[in-house]
Design a protein around this motif. Structure first.
Motif, PDB file in Angstrom:
ATOM      1  N   MET A 169       0.926  -1.846  -0.905  1.00  0.00           N
ATOM      2  CA  MET A 169       0.295  -2.424   0.286  1.00  0.00           C
ATOM      3  C   MET A 169       1.059  -3.659   0.759  1.00  0.00           C
ATOM      4  O   MET A 169       1.242  -3.867   1.960  1.00  0.00           O
ATOM      5  N   LEU A 170       1.486  -4.456  -0.238  1.00  0.00           N
ATOM      6  CA  LEU A 170       2.249  -5.659   0.116  1.00  0.00           C
ATOM      7  C   LEU A 170       3.539  -5.279   0.825  1.00  0.00           C
ATOM      8  O   LEU A 170       3.934  -5.909   1.820  1.00  0.00           O
ATOM      9  N   ALA A 171       4.179  -4.221   0.327  1.00  0.00           N
ATOM     10  CA  ALA A 171       5.428  -3.768   0.930  1.00  0.00           C
ATOM     11  C   ALA A 171       5.189  -3.315   2.371  1.00  0.00           C
ATOM     12  O   ALA A 171       5.959  -3.656   3.275  1.00  0.00           O
ATOM     13  N   GLN A 172       4.127  -2.558   2.564  1.00  0.00           N
ATOM     14  CA  GLN A 172       3.793  -2.093   3.906  1.00  0.00           C
ATOM     15  C   GLN A 172       3.556  -3.283   4.825  1.00  0.00           C
ATOM     16  O   GLN A 172       3.998  -3.312   5.975  1.00  0.00           O
ATOM     17  N   GLN A 173       2.854  -4.285   4.252  1.00  0.00           N
ATOM     18  CA  GLN A 173       2.568  -5.492   5.015  1.00  0.00           C
ATOM     19  C   GLN A 173       3.892  -6.146   5.449  1.00  0.00           C
ATOM     20  O   GLN A 173       4.041  -6.571   6.595  1.00  0.00           O
ATOM     21  N   GLY A 174       4.817  -6.215   4.482  1.00  0.00           N
ATOM     22  CA  GLY A 174       6.105  -6.832   4.759  1.00  0.00           C
ATOM     23  C   GLY A 174       6.852  -6.102   5.854  1.00  0.00           C
ATOM     24  O   GLY A 174       7.430  -6.717   6.763  1.00  0.00           O
ATOM     25  N   VAL A 175       6.783  -4.774   5.792  1.00  0.00           N
ATOM     26  CA  VAL A 175       7.454  -3.979   6.814  1.00  0.00           C
ATOM     27  C   VAL A 175       6.842  -4.241   8.172  1.00  0.00           C
ATOM     28  O   VAL A 175       7.538  -4.446   9.169  1.00  0.00           O
ATOM     29  N   MET A 176       5.508  -4.244   8.152  1.00  0.00           N
ATOM     30  CA  MET A 176       4.814  -4.443   9.421  1.00  0.00           C
ATOM     31  C   MET A 176       5.121  -5.813   9.993  1.00  0.00           C
ATOM     32  O   MET A 176       5.292  -5.978  11.201  1.00  0.00           O
ATOM     33  N   ILE A 177       5.184  -6.786   9.089  1.00  0.00           N
ATOM     34  CA  ILE A 177       5.496  -8.137   9.557  1.00  0.00           C
ATOM     35  C   ILE A 177       6.919  -8.173  10.129  1.00  0.00           C
ATOM     36  O   ILE A 177       7.181  -8.770  11.180  1.00  0.00           O
ATOM     37  N   ALA A 178       7.830  -7.419   9.411  1.00  0.00           N
ATOM     38  CA  ALA A 178       9.217  -7.395   9.854  1.00  0.00           C
ATOM     39  C   ALA A 178       9.334  -6.783  11.236  1.00  0.00           C
ATOM     40  O   ALA A 178      10.164  -7.213  12.033  1.00  0.00           O
TER      41      ALA A 178
END
Lengths: 179, 292
Positions: A169-178
């Motif tokens: 989930m954190l990774a997805q969050q990071g992608v979305m933020i990116a």
């Protein structure tokens, strides 16, 4: 009013002390309850039951260790009881729920507590309970196994699965933020 | 990102993150605490042990009471059912006194026939009576009188049971009833079933004459005859054995038993019975004593 005086007053059944305790601990304890129970109504129910237990059994509290820790432990137990009553199936291991952890995810200090709470809520109740108990509350696997009436192995595997889900989930969050 | 880092991230952010509960939560809790009653309100000086003790003691006490009640009831029922069979509890020593055998002659029946219009031939001539004492003799005649009026068929046996205190009184009253009322009064014993048994056993040998003597100040006359039919309908009982009286007597005896006093079954209307059977076969005289 320091903690020792508060406990003494509570042990005498002082209504003012009860209100004082509630005012001081209702917020933090509601936070604890909400980590285990997604539903706010359920969390409030647990909070009420927990405070009633505290008032009822305060004479059993010996002046060893922190009173807040004692109250918190009661709340956690109440929350787990509610969880078991409510969604007992979710405490079982879900073998299908194996997700690979994304190693790319980094600890984003900008992430708000709200976002992290939302992530926690995404977890199945069993995973969430074990992660809460181990990572946040600091219980050992042995203690968790006793509290949840599961084996230590189950506790460990639930924890690793919860961690994997959160990292994804954190990774997805990071992608979305990116993006 | 290691697992420890992940744990730390969540711990730091969420461990002490307060969330304000709803405004009504305190009120709801107060209401529920009051609903739970005063006992739920913490009282450190009230130990929970007394309550537990009370809960433990209660069933035990109830158990004792019910056991006592069951024993009393069983005892009462047992005494009541077996009130006629408990005789051996008090062995009688008066069998030896019952010796005098006297055959009732028609002369003895004469006063009886005078009193009543019923024919004298209804009375069997071979009426045997065994009476230990003179008063019983009178009673015998009177019993015969009543028998002659009442029983249209051959009366085989009339048993008169008279306890020491009541016998005198009944003796005087009964003839009058016979005189006054055209309807005959039967002198019936309190235990008709037993009498019938006696008659049955004694009537089995057709030609034999068996004399059955019952002690206990009771004059029992039994006639052995081949074709006999006994009609016992107790219209008047000398010893009133109403259920209330009997129950009272039983309770009294139970009380005696409890207090270690002597239990007198006779007060319950339970009398000891000893039967002396006597018969003649040829020249031999056979006697047998049976305690029931």
């Amino acid at each position: 009013m320091n903690e020792t005086d508060l406990v003494k007053a509570l042990q005498e059944g002082d209504a003012k002390a009860q209100r004082f305790l509630y005012d001081r601990y209702a917020g933090p304890m509601m936070g604890v309850c909400l980590r285990y129970l997604k539903n706010e109504m359920d969390a409030e129910e647990v909070l009420i039951n927990g405070f009633m237990k505290v008032f009822q059994h305060v004479n059993r509290f010996e002046q060893k260790g922190s009173f807040e820790g004692w109250v918190r432990r009661i709340m956690v137990n109440e929350a787990l009881q509610q969880l078991r009553k409510q969604e007992p199936m979710h405490l079982a291991i879900d073998k299908e729920h194996i997700h690979l952890a994304s190693e790319d995810a980094s600890a984003d200090s900008d992430m708000s507590a709200e976002e992290m709470m939302d992530m926690l809520k995404e977890l199945p109740a069993g995973y969430r309970a074990v992660f809460n108990l181990y990572a946040i509350e600091g219980y050992s696997h042995k203690e968790i196994a006793e509290m949840l009436n599961i084996t230590e192995g189950t506790s460990k595997s639930q924890l690793s699965k919860a961690r994997a889900m959160l990292q994804r989930m954190l990774a997805q969050q990071g992608v979305m933020i990116a993006i | 990102m290691s697992a420890e880092d992940l744990d730390k991230l969540f711990r730091d952010k969420l461990q002490n993150r307060p969330v304000t509960p709803g405004n009504d939560v305190w009120e709801r809790m107060q209401a529920r605490m009051q609903a739970n009653g005063q006992q739920q309100v913490p009282n450190p000086f009230l130990a929970p042990t007394p309550v537990e003790e009370k809960e433990e003691r209660k069933p035990i006490r109830m158990w004792y009471y019910s056991a006592a009640a069951a024993v009393t009831m069983l005892l009462s029922v047992g005494l009541w059912v077996n009130r006629e069979n408990i005789d051996p509890l008090q062995p009688s020593g008066s069998v030896a006194t019952v010796e005098q055998q006297r055959t009732v002659t028609p002369a003895a029946q004469a006063p009886a026939t005078e009193v009543t219009p019923a024919p004298a031939q209804t009375v069997e001539p071979s009426f045997n009576s065994a009476t230990p004492a003179a008063p019983a003799e009178a009673a015998q005649a009177q019993a015969l009188a009543s028998a002659s009026t009442k029983e249209r068929q051959q009366v085989t046996s009339v048993t008169r049971k008279a306890t020491g205190t009541t016998s005198a009184q009944t003796r005087t009253t009964e003839p009058t009833t016979v005189k006054m009322v055209s309807e005959p009064v039967l002198m019936a014993a309190t235990t008709p079933v037993k009498k019938q048994e006696e008659t049955k056993t004694s009537s089995e040998p057709a030609s034999l004459e068996i004399i059955v003597k019952l002690d206990n100040a009771q004059a029992t006359t039994t006639l052995a005859s081949a074709s006999t039919k006994v009609d016992h309908t107790p219209q008047e009982e000398e010893t009133p054995t109403g259920s209330g009286r009997v129950l009272k007597g039983i309770l009294k005896q139970v009380k005696n038993l409890k207090e270690g006093e002597k239990v007198d079954l006779q007060e319950l209307g339970i009398t000891k019975h000893t039967y002396a059977l006597e018969t003649h076969i040829g020249n031999k005289k056979i006697t047998k004593t049976i305690e029931l």
